[in-house]
Design a protein around this motif. Structure first.
Motif, PDB file in Angstrom:
ATOM      1  N   SER A  55     -57.899  73.351  48.900  1.00 27.22           N
ATOM      2  CA  SER A  55     -58.364  72.333  47.949  1.00 27.22           C
ATOM      3  C   SER A  55     -59.296  71.337  48.618  1.00 27.22           C
ATOM      4  CB  SER A  55     -57.186  71.620  47.285  1.00 27.22           C
ATOM      5  OG  SER A  55     -56.413  70.923  48.230  1.00 27.22           O
ATOM      6  N   CYS A  56     -59.032  70.982  49.872  1.00 22.82           N
ATOM      7  CA  CYS A  56     -59.892  70.048  50.585  1.00 22.82           C
ATOM      8  C   CYS A  56     -61.295  70.636  50.749  1.00 22.82           C
ATOM      9  CB  CYS A  56     -59.279  69.692  51.935  1.00 22.82           C
ATOM     10  SG  CYS A  56     -60.162  68.376  52.804  1.00 22.82           S
ATOM     11  N   MET A  57     -61.358  71.921  51.106  1.00 21.34           N
ATOM     12  CA  MET A  57     -62.675  72.552  51.264  1.00 21.34           C
ATOM     13  C   MET A  57     -63.426  72.601  49.928  1.00 21.34           C
ATOM     14  SD  MET A  57     -62.384  75.529  54.145  1.00 21.34           S
ATOM     15  CE  MET A  57     -61.352  76.585  53.188  1.00 21.34           C
ATOM     16  N   VAL A  58     -62.727  72.986  48.859  1.00 23.32           N
ATOM     17  CA  VAL A  58     -63.377  73.093  47.555  1.00 23.32           C
ATOM     18  C   VAL A  58     -63.850  71.726  47.054  1.00 23.32           C
ATOM     19  CG1 VAL A  58     -62.950  73.634  45.116  1.00 23.32           C
ATOM     20  CG2 VAL A  58     -62.259  75.249  46.897  1.00 23.32           C
ATOM     21  N   ILE A  59     -63.029  70.703  47.215  1.00 27.98           N
ATOM     22  CA  ILE A  59     -63.417  69.351  46.782  1.00 27.98           C
ATOM     23  C   ILE A  59     -64.603  68.850  47.599  1.00 27.98           C
ATOM     24  CG2 ILE A  59     -62.670  66.926  46.762  1.00 27.98           C
ATOM     25  CD1 ILE A  59     -59.831  68.037  46.010  1.00 27.98           C
ATOM     26  N   MET A  63     -68.312  67.941  46.050  1.00 28.18           N
ATOM     27  CA  MET A  63     -68.990  66.655  46.260  1.00 28.18           C
ATOM     28  C   MET A  63     -70.417  66.876  46.760  1.00 28.18           C
ATOM     29  SD  MET A  63     -66.052  64.398  48.113  1.00 28.18           S
ATOM     30  CE  MET A  63     -64.648  63.744  47.244  1.00 28.18           C
ATOM     31  N   TYR A  64     -70.570  67.769  47.718  1.00 26.23           N
ATOM     32  CA  TYR A  64     -71.894  68.044  48.282  1.00 26.23           C
ATOM     33  C   TYR A  64     -72.806  68.696  47.243  1.00 26.23           C
ATOM     34  CZ  TYR A  64     -75.532  69.822  51.330  1.00 26.23           C
ATOM     35  OH  TYR A  64     -76.748  70.102  51.900  1.00 26.23           O
ATOM     36  N   ILE A  65     -72.291  69.697  46.534  1.00 24.86           N
ATOM     37  CA  ILE A  65     -73.081  70.405  45.522  1.00 24.86           C
ATOM     38  C   ILE A  65     -73.529  69.453  44.424  1.00 24.86           C
ATOM     39  CG2 ILE A  65     -72.844  72.117  43.655  1.00 24.86           C
ATOM     40  CD1 ILE A  65     -71.134  73.769  45.717  1.00 24.86           C
ATOM     41  N   GLY A  73     -71.212  76.787  39.373  1.00 23.05           N
ATOM     42  CA  GLY A  73     -70.035  76.551  38.542  1.00 23.05           C
ATOM     43  C   GLY A  73     -68.734  76.633  39.300  1.00 23.05           C
ATOM     44  N   ARG A  74     -68.354  77.832  39.675  1.00 25.03           N
ATOM     45  CA  ARG A  74     -67.042  78.049  40.287  1.00 25.03           C
ATOM     46  C   ARG A  74     -67.155  78.116  41.803  1.00 25.03           C
ATOM     47  NH1 ARG A  74     -65.215  82.157  42.498  1.00 25.03           N
ATOM     48  NH2 ARG A  74     -66.559  83.637  41.431  1.00 25.03           N
ATOM     49  N   SER A  99     -65.951  81.753  47.943  1.00 18.92           N
ATOM     50  CA  SER A  99     -66.821  82.481  47.016  1.00 18.92           C
ATOM     51  C   SER A  99     -67.320  81.516  45.954  1.00 18.92           C
ATOM     52  CB  SER A  99     -66.095  83.673  46.385  1.00 18.92           C
ATOM     53  OG  SER A  99     -65.002  83.228  45.598  1.00 18.92           O
ATOM     54  N   PHE A 100     -68.461  81.882  45.386  1.00 25.02           N
ATOM     55  CA  PHE A 100     -69.138  81.037  44.397  1.00 25.02           C
ATOM     56  C   PHE A 100     -69.531  81.888  43.203  1.00 25.02           C
ATOM     57  CE2 PHE A 100     -69.757  79.418  48.643  1.00 25.02           C
ATOM     58  CZ  PHE A 100     -69.453  78.075  48.522  1.00 25.02           C
TER      59      PHE A 100
END
Length: 136
Positions: A55-59, A63-65, A73-74, A99-100
């Motif tokens: 979750s830390c990596m995704v959040i 924020m950066y994106i 999107g995902r 993955s994106f």
């Protein structure tokens, strides 16, 4: 006063391994799988550790994106924790797969890989930590 960045409490009332967790206003349940004597009413502690890193990596990536204005999107992160069983004092390994939903350019891939590794928990887990346990 120390710089406390997170706090959690855990309480087990004798119902096998089922443990109530509290952090701020959130309550969760931790448990062990049935084959280890638990009731599997919640994730095991190691799973919580993997969830925290994922979750830390995704959040951090979101924020950066968002700041960059990219249309992605995902974002998905899968984290596996592998215990080193060869050495008593050997290090364990977190395998993180990202993955994106959109096709990324090589430049975006390179930057997002760098940003993911800069998330606060990634940096924290890459450093040695001390654990001080006190009895009250």
């Amino acid at each position: 006063m120390p710089n406390i960045i997170a706090t959690a409490e855990a309480e087990n009332t004798g119902e096998a391994y089922t443990t109530t967790l509290q952090t701020n206003q959130h309550m969760l349940i931790a448990d062990e799988p049935t084959d280890l004597g638990g009731q599997e009413l919640g994730p095991a502690p190691g799973d919580f550790l993997c969830m925290a890193l994922a979750s830390c990596m995704v959040i951090t990536l979101r924020m950066y994106i968002t700041r960059k204005g990219w249309e992605i999107g995902r974002i998905r992160a899968r984290v596996n924790l592998v215990k080193n069983i060869d050495k008593a004092a050997g290090s364990n390994t977190f395998y993180c797969n990202l993955s994106f939903s959109e096709k990324l350019t090589a430049e975006q891939c390179e930057k997002l890989h760098k940003i993911a590794k800069a998330c606060p928990l990634h940096r924290l887990l890459n450093k040695p930590s001390d654990i001080i346990t006190l009895l009250e």
